[in-house]
Design an enzyme around this catalytic site. Structure first.
Site, PDB file in Angstrom:
ATOM      1  N   LYS A   1       3.203   1.332   9.085  1.00 48.03           N
ATOM      2  CA  LYS A   1       2.805   0.046   8.499  1.00 48.03           C
ATOM      3  C   LYS A   1       3.423  -1.060   9.343  1.00 48.03           C
ATOM      4  CE  LYS A   1       2.914  -2.205   3.921  1.00 48.03           C
ATOM      5  NZ  LYS A   1       3.380  -2.062   2.515  1.00 48.03           N
TER       6      LYS A   1
ATOM      7  N   SER B   1      -0.517  -2.279  -0.756  1.00 46.54           N
ATOM      8  CA  SER B   1      -0.672  -2.972   0.500  1.00 46.54           C
ATOM      9  C   SER B   1      -0.629  -2.040   1.722  1.00 46.54           C
ATOM     10  CB  SER B   1       0.442  -4.018   0.638  1.00 46.54           C
ATOM     11  OG  SER B   1       1.713  -3.391   0.683  1.00 46.54           O
TER      12      SER B   1
ATOM     13  N   SER C   1       2.657  -0.079  -3.633  1.00 44.37           N
ATOM     14  CA  SER C   1       1.953  -0.123  -2.349  1.00 44.37           C
ATOM     15  C   SER C   1       1.956   1.149  -1.519  1.00 44.37           C
ATOM     16  CB  SER C   1       2.509  -1.253  -1.487  1.00 44.37           C
ATOM     17  OG  SER C   1       1.952  -2.464  -1.917  1.00 44.37           O
TER      18      SER C   1
HETATM   19  N1  GLN Z   1       0.091  -4.956  -5.443  1.00 51.30           N
HETATM   20  C1  GLN Z   1       1.407  -5.425  -5.776  1.00 51.30           C
HETATM   21  C2  GLN Z   1       1.554  -6.837  -5.275  1.00 51.30           C
HETATM   22  O1  GLN Z   1       0.597  -7.388  -4.897  1.00 51.30           O
HETATM   23  C3  GLN Z   1       2.439  -4.509  -5.166  1.00 51.30           C
HETATM   24  C4  GLN Z   1       2.542  -4.650  -3.709  1.00 51.30           C
HETATM   25  C5  GLN Z   1       3.594  -3.797  -3.087  1.00 51.30           C
HETATM   26  O2  GLN Z   1       4.019  -2.788  -3.642  1.00 51.30           O
HETATM   27  N2  GLN Z   1       4.048  -4.219  -1.920  1.00 51.30           N
HETATM   28  O3  GLN Z   1       2.588  -7.405  -5.257  1.00 51.30           O
END
Ligand code: GLN
Length: 508
Positions: A83, A158, A182
Site C-alpha cells: 500500500k 482503503s 481498511s
Molecule cells: N473506511 C473507514 C474510513 O473511511 C476506515 C478506513 C481505514 O481503516 N483506514 O475512515
C-alpha cells in the site's frame, strides 16, 4: 500442485517450497507476476507505482544468495504489493494524495525493513483512498481500482489496491493498514484473507499516520497459512514506536492445523444488524452457514450481544477525524511534497492554497470535522465524550471474551458495491465499516476470510475477532474453517477482451 496455475497464482507457501527446492527461481516467479500485471493492470489499476527495477534487483539477489547455499527466510523471493502508505527509502510514497506527489522518503518504515530482511520482492506501491480515508479506493487522487471479480465494482478500501493485486494474482502477498476496516473490508470484497493485528503488535514507525490511536499494519493474502507467514515477518517490538508492544513474537504458523474442539465461538448480533436493520440476506446466510461449519468442526457456538457497538460509527467519526486533523497539519507546502506558491509571497496564503489544491474532498471534510471537534469549548462535548463511549465499547468486548474465545460475524454488511454507487453519499459509504470499526475501538485483532459467494459470484467475508494478542487463536480458527472449504481456491480471472469492461469469471 501447480499443474493448472501460473506461478503468480500460487500461494506464498507453495512458492516457498518450490523456491527452497530450487525448482523455480525468484526471477521466474517475478516474471510471471509482471506478465500478469502487463495483461490486466490497464483494467484493474491496482498499482500507482510499479517498482520493477527494484524488484528485479531483489529477485536476482535472492537467486544468487540461494545459489551460494545461503539459508534464506521462508518468504525470500515472494512478490509483495505495498500500500502506498509506508515510507519506502528512495521510492516515491504519496498516500495517494496530490499533496505528497513527488515525496521520496529518506528512510524505510519498520515493516519495510522487515520485508527487506526477509527477502520479499517489491512489485510496487498500490492504490488506496487518499490518506486511507474511504471504503472503496475511489478517494485516491490517482484514479480508481477495479475489483478483479467484477470490473464494474469497487475492491473496497482503503487498501483496495493491495487486495485487488492479490485477488488478481498481480502479486502473491500484499500489505495494508486498517484504521476502521481498511484491511478486512477490501479482503472481504476481493475474496482474500486480511488480518488487522492487535494495536501495537506491528510497528507504525514510518507508516503515514491517519488516526494514530486506531491505525495498524497487516497482511492481505490468498490463504491463512500465507497470513501466518506474513505475520512472522511483520510483528515484533520496535522501540521507535512508543505504542509498540514489547512481547515475544510467536511463530504464527504453529497455530495452524490444530483442531477446534472446545473452542468457544460467539456470533455477534450487532455484526448482523445495525440499529435494527439487517445486513444483506446473502451475506447473513453465508455467515450462518459458517457458524454451522464451526460447530461441525467441534467448536461450541452461541450468540452474544455487545449493545454499545451501535455507537461505533458516530464515535469513530469524532475520534478518527480529530486525530487526522492533527496528523495532517504537517502538510503545509514547506516540508513535504506539493506547494502552491502565492504570487505576493504571503506565507499564510501559500499554506491555504497548498492545502486547498493538495487535499481531496473527503480529506478536507475530515479535517474540518476533526478541527471542529477539537476546538476550544467543544473538546469535552465531542472528543472526550467519544473517548468515554469508546471505553464502553471496549468493555463490551471484555465481557464477551469472558464467555468466548473468538467472536464472529460479517466483515461488511454487503458484497462489493458498484463503482460510483456511494460516492455522493458519505454516510452510506461510512456504513460499509459498521462491523469492522468496533474492533479498532477495542484495539483487538480482527480477520476476514472468504466464506462464500453471492448469486452474482461476488465474494463474501467472514470476520473473526480475538482477544488482545490473540492472533494465534484467530489463525487457528480461520485455518480450520478454510481447510474445510474451497472458497480460497477460487481465482478471479479478469478478462481483457478489448470490448470494454467485462466481468471476471470464477473458477471452482
Ligand atoms: N473506511 C473507514 C474510513 O473511511 C476506515 C478506513 C481505514 O481503516 N483506514 O475512515
Amino acid at each position: 500442485m501447480s499443474a493448472d496455475r501460473g506461478l503468480n497464482e500460487l500461494t506464498a507457501h507453495e512458492l516457498s517450497e518450490l523456491l527452497g527446492a530450487r525448482e523455480v527461481s525468484a526471477q521466474e516467479v517475478l516474471a510471471a507476476v509482471c506478465q500478469r500485471v502487463d495483461e490486466v493492470e490497464d483494467e484493474i489499476h491496482a498499482y500507482v507505482l510499479q517498482t520493477r527495477d527494484v524488484a528485479e534487483a531483489q529477485a536476482k539477489d535472492i537467486d544468487e544468495r540461494r545459489a551460494r547455499g545461503e539459508d534464506l527466510p521462508p518468504l525470500a523471493g515472494v512478490p509483495l504489493a505495498l500500500k502506498d502508505i509506508y515510507c519506502t527509502k528512495s521510492i516515491e510514497t504519496t498516500c495517494c494524495s496530490k499533496i505528497l506527489k513527488g515525496f521520496v522518503p529518506p528512510y524505510d518504515a519498520d515493516v519495510i525493513e522487515r520485508c527487506r530482511r526477509n527477502g520479499l520482492v517489491f512489485v510496487g506501491k498500490t492504490n488506496m483512498d487518499e490518506f486511507a480515508m474511504g471504503s472503496s479506493t475511489e478517494n485516491s487522487a490517482f484514479g480508481v481500482t477495479r475489483n478483479p471479480w467484477d470490473l464494474d465494482r469497487v475492491p473496497g478500501g482503503s487498501s483496495g489496491g493491495s487486495a485487488a493485486s492479490v485477488a488478481g494474482s498481480e502479486a502473491v502477498v500484499g500489505m495494508g493498514t486498517d484504521t476502521g476496516g481498511s484491511i478486512r473490508q477490501p479482503a472481504s470484497f476481493c475474496g482474500v484473507v486480511g488480518l488487522k493485528p492487535t494495536y501495537g503488535r506491528v510497528s507504525r514507525y514510518g507508516v503515514i499516520a491517519f488516526a494514530s490511536s486506531l491505525d495498524q499494519v497487516g497482511p492481505i493474502t490468498k490463504d491463512v497459512r500465507d497470513c501466518a507467514l506474513m505475520m512472522n515477518v511483520l510483528a515484533g517490538h520496535d522501540p521507535r514506536d512508543s505504542t509498540s508492544i514489547d512481547a515475544p513474537r510467536p511463530d504464527y504458523t504453529k497455530a495452524l492445523g490444530l483442531d477446534l474442539k472446545g473452542l468457544r465461538i460467539g456470533l455477534v448480533k450487532e455484526f448482523m444488524e445495525y440499529q435494527g436493520r439487517g445486513i444483506d440476506a446473502e451475506v447473513a446466510a453465508a455467515i450462518g452457514a459458517a457458524l454451522e461449519r464451526f460447530c461441525e468442526l467441534g467448536a461450541e457456538c452461541d450468540e452474544v450481544s455487545l449493545p454499545h457497538l451501535d455507537y461505533s460509527i458516530p464515535v469513530y467519526y469524532i475520534i478518527a477525524p480529530a486525530e487526522a486533523s492533527s496528523n495532517l497539519a504537517r502538510y503545509d507546502g514547506v516540508q513535504y511534497g506539493h506547494r502552491t506558491p502565492d504570487d505576493d509571497g504571503d506565507i499564510i496564503e501559500m499554506y491555504s492554497r497548498t492545502r486547498d489544491e493538495g487535499f481531496g474532498a473527503e480529506v478536507k471534510r475530515r479535517i474540518m470535522l476533526g478541527t471542529y471537534a477539537l476546538s476550544a469549548g467543544y473538546y469535552d462535548a465531542y472528543y472526550l465524550k467519544a473517548s468515554q463511549v469508546r471505553t464502553l465499547i471496549r468493555q463490551d468486548f471484555d465481557r464477551a471474551f469472558e464467555r468466548f474465545d473468538v467472536l464472529v460475524g460479517a466483515t461488511s454488511p454487503t458484497v462489493a458495491f458498484r463503482l460510483g454507487e456511494k460516492t455522493d453519499d458519505p454516510l452510506a459509504m461510512y456504513l460499509s465499516d459498521v462491523c469492522t470499526i468496533p474492533v479498532n475501538m477495542g484495539g483487538l485483532p480482527g480477520m476476514s476470510i472468504p466464506c462464500g459467494f453471492s448469486a452474482d459470484g461476488l465474494p463474501i467475508g467472514l470476520q473473526l475477532v480475538g482477544k488482545a494478542l490473540g492472533e494465534e487463536t484467530l489463525l487457528r480458527s480461520a485455518h480450520a474453517f478454510e481447510q474445510s472449504t474451497d472458497y480460497h481456491r477460487r481465482q478471479a480471472r479478469p478478462i481483457s477482451a478489448g470490448d470494454g469492461r467485462r466481468s471476471a469469471v470464477a473458477r471452482g
